[in-house]
Scaffold this motif. Structure first.
Motif, PDB file in Angstrom:
ATOM      1  N   LEU A 110      -3.359   6.871   5.945  1.00  0.00           N
ATOM      2  CA  LEU A 110      -3.429   5.440   5.658  1.00  0.00           C
ATOM      3  C   LEU A 110      -2.049   4.799   5.531  1.00  0.00           C
ATOM      4  O   LEU A 110      -1.871   3.623   5.832  1.00  0.00           O
TER       5      LEU A 110
ATOM      6  N   LYS B 223       0.838  -1.203   0.000  1.00  0.00           N
ATOM      7  CA  LYS B 223       0.000   0.000   0.000  1.00  0.00           C
ATOM      8  C   LYS B 223       0.874   1.255   0.000  1.00  0.00           C
ATOM      9  O   LYS B 223       0.621   2.201  -0.742  1.00  0.00           O
TER      10      LYS B 223
ATOM     11  N   ALA C  67     -10.712   8.543  -2.834  1.00  0.00           N
ATOM     12  CA  ALA C  67     -11.693   7.593  -2.316  1.00  0.00           C
ATOM     13  C   ALA C  67     -13.115   7.917  -2.774  1.00  0.00           C
ATOM     14  O   ALA C  67     -13.977   7.037  -2.776  1.00  0.00           O
TER      15      ALA C  67
ATOM     16  N   ARG D 211      -2.862  -5.620   5.625  1.00  0.00           N
ATOM     17  CA  ARG D 211      -2.188  -5.266   6.871  1.00  0.00           C
ATOM     18  C   ARG D 211      -0.827  -5.951   6.889  1.00  0.00           C
ATOM     19  O   ARG D 211      -0.668  -7.029   6.303  1.00  0.00           O
TER      20      ARG D 211
ATOM     21  N   TRP E  76      -8.966  11.708   0.152  1.00  0.00           N
ATOM     22  CA  TRP E  76     -10.411  11.946   0.091  1.00  0.00           C
ATOM     23  C   TRP E  76     -10.883  11.986  -1.357  1.00  0.00           C
ATOM     24  O   TRP E  76     -11.899  11.393  -1.704  1.00  0.00           O
TER      25      TRP E  76
ATOM     26  N   ARG F 229      -4.931  10.739  12.315  1.00  0.00           N
ATOM     27  CA  ARG F 229      -6.212  10.022  12.380  1.00  0.00           C
ATOM     28  C   ARG F 229      -7.298  10.860  13.086  1.00  0.00           C
ATOM     29  O   ARG F 229      -8.383  11.039  12.531  1.00  0.00           O
TER      30      ARG F 229
ATOM     31  N   ARG G  10       0.404   8.682  12.484  1.00  0.00           N
ATOM     32  CA  ARG G  10      -0.994   8.256  12.455  1.00  0.00           C
ATOM     33  C   ARG G  10      -1.732   8.795  13.677  1.00  0.00           C
ATOM     34  O   ARG G  10      -2.880   9.251  13.575  1.00  0.00           O
TER      35      ARG G  10
ATOM     36  N   VAL H  10     -19.521   9.889   3.025  1.00  0.00           N
ATOM     37  CA  VAL H  10     -19.841   9.094   1.836  1.00  0.00           C
ATOM     38  C   VAL H  10     -21.320   8.728   1.833  1.00  0.00           C
ATOM     39  O   VAL H  10     -22.019   8.914   0.828  1.00  0.00           O
TER      40      VAL H  10
ATOM     41  N   THR I 119     -15.679  -2.180  -3.324  1.00  0.00           N
ATOM     42  CA  THR I 119     -14.775  -1.333  -4.118  1.00  0.00           C
ATOM     43  C   THR I 119     -13.338  -1.434  -3.606  1.00  0.00           C
ATOM     44  O   THR I 119     -12.402  -1.214  -4.362  1.00  0.00           O
TER      45      THR I 119
ATOM     46  N   CYS J 135     -12.702   3.426   7.736  1.00  0.00           N
ATOM     47  CA  CYS J 135     -12.780   4.612   6.886  1.00  0.00           C
ATOM     48  C   CYS J 135     -13.437   5.769   7.643  1.00  0.00           C
ATOM     49  O   CYS J 135     -14.619   5.703   7.976  1.00  0.00           O
ATOM     50  N   PRO J 136     -12.710   6.855   7.877  1.00  0.00           N
ATOM     51  CA  PRO J 136     -13.316   7.992   8.566  1.00  0.00           C
ATOM     52  C   PRO J 136     -14.223   8.809   7.648  1.00  0.00           C
ATOM     53  O   PRO J 136     -14.900   9.730   8.111  1.00  0.00           O
TER      54      PRO J 136
HETATM   55  C1  HEM Z   1     -17.553   4.236  -1.102  1.00  0.00           C
HETATM   56  C2  HEM Z   1     -16.546   4.990  -0.723  1.00  0.00           C
HETATM   57  C3  HEM Z   1     -15.473   4.545   0.210  1.00  0.00           C
HETATM   58  C4  HEM Z   1     -15.172   3.293   0.635  1.00  0.00           C
HETATM   59  C5  HEM Z   1     -15.830   1.972   0.269  1.00  0.00           C
HETATM   60  C6  HEM Z   1     -14.052   3.422   1.539  1.00  0.00           C
HETATM   61  C7  HEM Z   1     -13.444   2.365   2.164  1.00  0.00           C
HETATM   62  C8  HEM Z   1     -12.297   2.487   2.923  1.00  0.00           C
HETATM   63  C9  HEM Z   1     -11.557   1.378   3.448  1.00  0.00           C
HETATM   64  C10 HEM Z   1     -11.915  -0.091   3.235  1.00  0.00           C
HETATM   65  C11 HEM Z   1     -10.522   1.896   4.114  1.00  0.00           C
HETATM   66  C12 HEM Z   1      -9.453   1.093   4.852  1.00  0.00           C
HETATM   67  C13 HEM Z   1      -8.369   0.756   3.889  1.00  0.00           C
HETATM   68  C14 HEM Z   1      -7.340  -0.100   4.491  1.00  0.00           C
HETATM   69  O1  HEM Z   1      -7.367  -0.391   5.667  1.00  0.00           O
HETATM   70  O2  HEM Z   1      -6.474  -0.514   3.732  1.00  0.00           O
HETATM   71  C15 HEM Z   1     -10.596   3.322   4.031  1.00  0.00           C
HETATM   72  C16 HEM Z   1      -9.692   4.183   4.605  1.00  0.00           C
HETATM   73  C17 HEM Z   1      -9.810   5.545   4.563  1.00  0.00           C
HETATM   74  N1  HEM Z   1     -10.801   6.273   3.943  1.00  0.00           N
HETATM   75 FE1  HEM Z   1     -12.325   5.526   2.896  1.00  0.00          FE
HETATM   76  N2  HEM Z   1     -13.727   4.738   1.640  1.00  0.00           N
HETATM   77  C18 HEM Z   1     -14.560   5.466   0.853  1.00  0.00           C
HETATM   78  C19 HEM Z   1     -14.556   6.819   0.674  1.00  0.00           C
HETATM   79  C20 HEM Z   1     -13.833   7.702   1.433  1.00  0.00           C
HETATM   80  C21 HEM Z   1     -13.951   9.134   1.367  1.00  0.00           C
HETATM   81  C22 HEM Z   1     -14.889   9.875   0.432  1.00  0.00           C
HETATM   82  C23 HEM Z   1     -13.064   9.647   2.253  1.00  0.00           C
HETATM   83  C24 HEM Z   1     -12.822  11.081   2.628  1.00  0.00           C
HETATM   84  C25 HEM Z   1     -13.599  12.075   2.315  1.00  0.00           C
HETATM   85  C26 HEM Z   1     -12.356   8.535   2.843  1.00  0.00           C
HETATM   86  C27 HEM Z   1     -11.345   8.649   3.746  1.00  0.00           C
HETATM   87  C28 HEM Z   1     -10.569   7.600   4.166  1.00  0.00           C
HETATM   88  C29 HEM Z   1      -9.362   7.756   4.957  1.00  0.00           C
HETATM   89  C30 HEM Z   1      -8.740   9.071   5.435  1.00  0.00           C
HETATM   90  C31 HEM Z   1      -8.881   6.471   5.186  1.00  0.00           C
HETATM   91  C32 HEM Z   1      -7.641   6.073   5.989  1.00  0.00           C
HETATM   92  C33 HEM Z   1      -8.034   5.772   7.403  1.00  0.00           C
HETATM   93  C34 HEM Z   1      -6.898   5.324   8.272  1.00  0.00           C
HETATM   94  O3  HEM Z   1      -5.881   4.868   7.746  1.00  0.00           O
HETATM   95  O4  HEM Z   1      -7.020   5.464   9.496  1.00  0.00           O
HETATM   96  N3  HEM Z   1     -12.859   7.381   2.329  1.00  0.00           N
HETATM   97  N4  HEM Z   1     -11.699   3.663   3.291  1.00  0.00           N
END
Ligand code: HEM
Length: 440
Positions: free
Chosen positions: A114, A101, A260, A319, A257, A125, A121, A390, A313, A384-385
């Motif tokens: 991430l 990643k 995603a 990890r 953001w 976070r 972090r 979303v 998606t 996901c924050p």
């Molecule tokens: C359908 C839309 C989305 C899905 C399915 C989704 C899903 C995820 C998933 C599965 C992760 C964890 C990834 C991992 O552990 O490898 C993640 C992390 C994250 N997502 Fe989303 N996400 C979406 C949209 C968004 C949006 C729009 C934002 C911000 C506006 C966002 C912000 C983040 C951030 C900042 C992380 C990192 C969190 C961390 O590492 O503590 N995501 N997302």
């Protein structure tokens, strides 16, 4: 000494590499390649992947199991409880800043939470959670989001063509995203979206391609301008009003953001396909009583969540163990990577009677939570924050589309309520007939 995790034979490793990992990589982990996505749909690659992993679970029990790779200790997770262990145990002993990643995401978000180490972090976070209103049920900009979606919907049905295609949907979707994230001044800034596309395309090739510092600098410059002169009714405005502690790298969080939101567009578009196949649900979404639900749209949200469960998606959640870890099947050395293949758990017929059906109620009646491995937004401390934001945007958009238009699926792909949902669904092949609904 405790035994190490079971290791697959060369033949089994090849089967997983070819049948599970290669189709995911080929479709593009960071940005999808439309031609390969269509091919994956035709070959129904997710069905094959689920069968391969199911066979391994039968043979090895709970797992995880190590692939036989020359360069890397990589384990595939087979048990829902292990999914929970990995996600609850982030960032220690399981860091989300996994090797693969980091290599990919550093192309466009080198300071993103991430892929940040533990210390950074801890700063980034909470700031992400704060700005994105992770702990709320609606984002603080909700009223503005509703207005933006309503204004932009018109773009879905130009007078000359009543068929909605993916290529017509995406420009409208990105106008909404740019207005919500960067402000009204960004509505037509397609250049910034294109810049993200270019950077993500590089990230698809991860370590095979050098980083483009020129593009990255240009992205930083544009983001800085939007935050410096922030539209108060935008996430950039929230960023400007929310200084982080030193080391937060506020601007450095925004590329994740924008990246995603792409998944949110795909999820909404597939959710629309679900509703065309389930007319009663479509009718209910149109009639959801907002005051009763304090502005939430429960069925529209659950439909988006079902879209993400049925066709995740985030194809795989990765990890890396930062220390030795212990499992029912044995011990994993520090540095071992763990891959959670989402579709295998989301469509686990051996545990979920409704695995292949559209079953939105699971998101409200506790069934999704109990199963612990339905993780479209991941789970635990690195969940996901952006989830709140979303679901806010996508449920408004989905409800807005079906309220404003009569929608019917157009060939070649139709979702039918009486059939099991397809395992693989190329969003870019979905087409819909739209007709404006009579007022009242
Ligand atoms: C359908 C839309 C989305 C899905 C399915 C989704 C899903 C995820 C998933 C599965 C992760 C964890 C990834 C991992 O552990 O490898 C993640 C992390 C994250 N997502 Fe989303 N996400 C979406 C949209 C968004 C949006 C729009 C934002 C911000 C506006 C966002 C912000 C983040 C951030 C900042 C992380 C990192 C969190 C961390 O590492 O503590 N995501 N997302």
């Amino acid at each position: 000494m405790p035994a190490t995790l079971p290791r697959l034979s060369v033949g089994e490793t090849v089967r997983v590499a070819v049948g599970v990992l290669a189709p995911m990589l080929a479709q593009g982990v960071i940005i999808r390649r439309p031609g390969v996505v269509s091919l994956a749909d035709s070959l129904d690659t997710n069905r094959h992947a689920c069968r391969i992993l199911g066979d391994l679970r039968e043979r090895y029990g709970a797992g995880p199991v190590l692939l036989r790779l020359p360069v890397r200790e990589l384990a595939v997770v087979l048990d829902p409880d292990d999914v929970a262990t990995l996600l609850d145990g982030s960032p220690r002993p399981f860091t989300p800043a996994n090797r693969e990643k980091v290599t990919a995401l550093r192309h466009f978000e080198p300071m993103g939470v991430l892929i940040s180490g533990e210390e950074r972090r801890a700063l980034r976070r909470p700031w992400n959670e704060d700005v994105l209103d992770h702990r709320e049920s609606l984002h603080r900009l909700h009223d503005h989001i509703v207005a933006v979606v309503a204004e932009e919907l018109e773009g879905l049905l130009p007078s000359d063509a009543p068929v909605l295609t993916w290529d017509r949907f995406t420009p409208v979707f990105w106008r909404i995203v740019r207005r919500v994230v960067l402000g009204d001044a960004a509505r037509d800034d397609e250049a910034i979206t294109d810049l993200m596309v270019a950077l993500r395309a590089q990230a698809n090739w991860a370590f095979l391609r050098p980083r483009s510092t020129r593009r990255l600098r240009e992205l930083g410059r544009r983001l800085r301008t939007y935050v410096a002169d922030a539209d108060p009714q935008s996430i950039a405005g929230v960023v400007a009003r929310t200084p982080g502690v030193p080391g937060t790298a506020e601007l450095g969080q925004i590329p994740q953001w924008l990246f995603a939101f792409d998944a949110a567009g795909i999820a909404t578009y597939r959710a629309l396909a679900l509703l065309t196949g389930h007319p009663a649900a479509m009718a209910e979404v149109r009639q959801e009583d907002l005051p009763t639900h304090r502005g939430l749209r429960p069925l529209a949200r659950a439909t988006v969540l079902e879209s993400l469960r049925l066709w995740p998606t985030t194809l795989t959640i990765l990890r890396d163990g930062v220390e030795e870890t212990h499992w029912s099947g044995g011990t994993a050395a520090p540095g071992t990577g763990f891959a959670i293949i989402s579709t295998f758990f989301h469509r686990d017929r051996s545990r979920l009677p409704w695995a292949d059906e559209f079953e939105p109620a699971i998101w409200d009646d506790g069934r999704a939570e109990i199963s612990r491995a339905l993780v479209p937004f991941s789970a635990g401390p690195a969940q996901c924050p952006g989830r709140t934001l979303v679901l806010d945007v996508t449920s408004e958009l989905l409800a807005g589309i079906v309220s404003q238009f009569d929608v019917a699926a157009a060939p070649p792909v139709r979702i039918r309520s009486e059939r099991a949902m397809p395992r693989t669904l190329a969003h870019n092949r979905l087409r819909f007939h739209l007709a404006r609904r009579a007022a009242g």
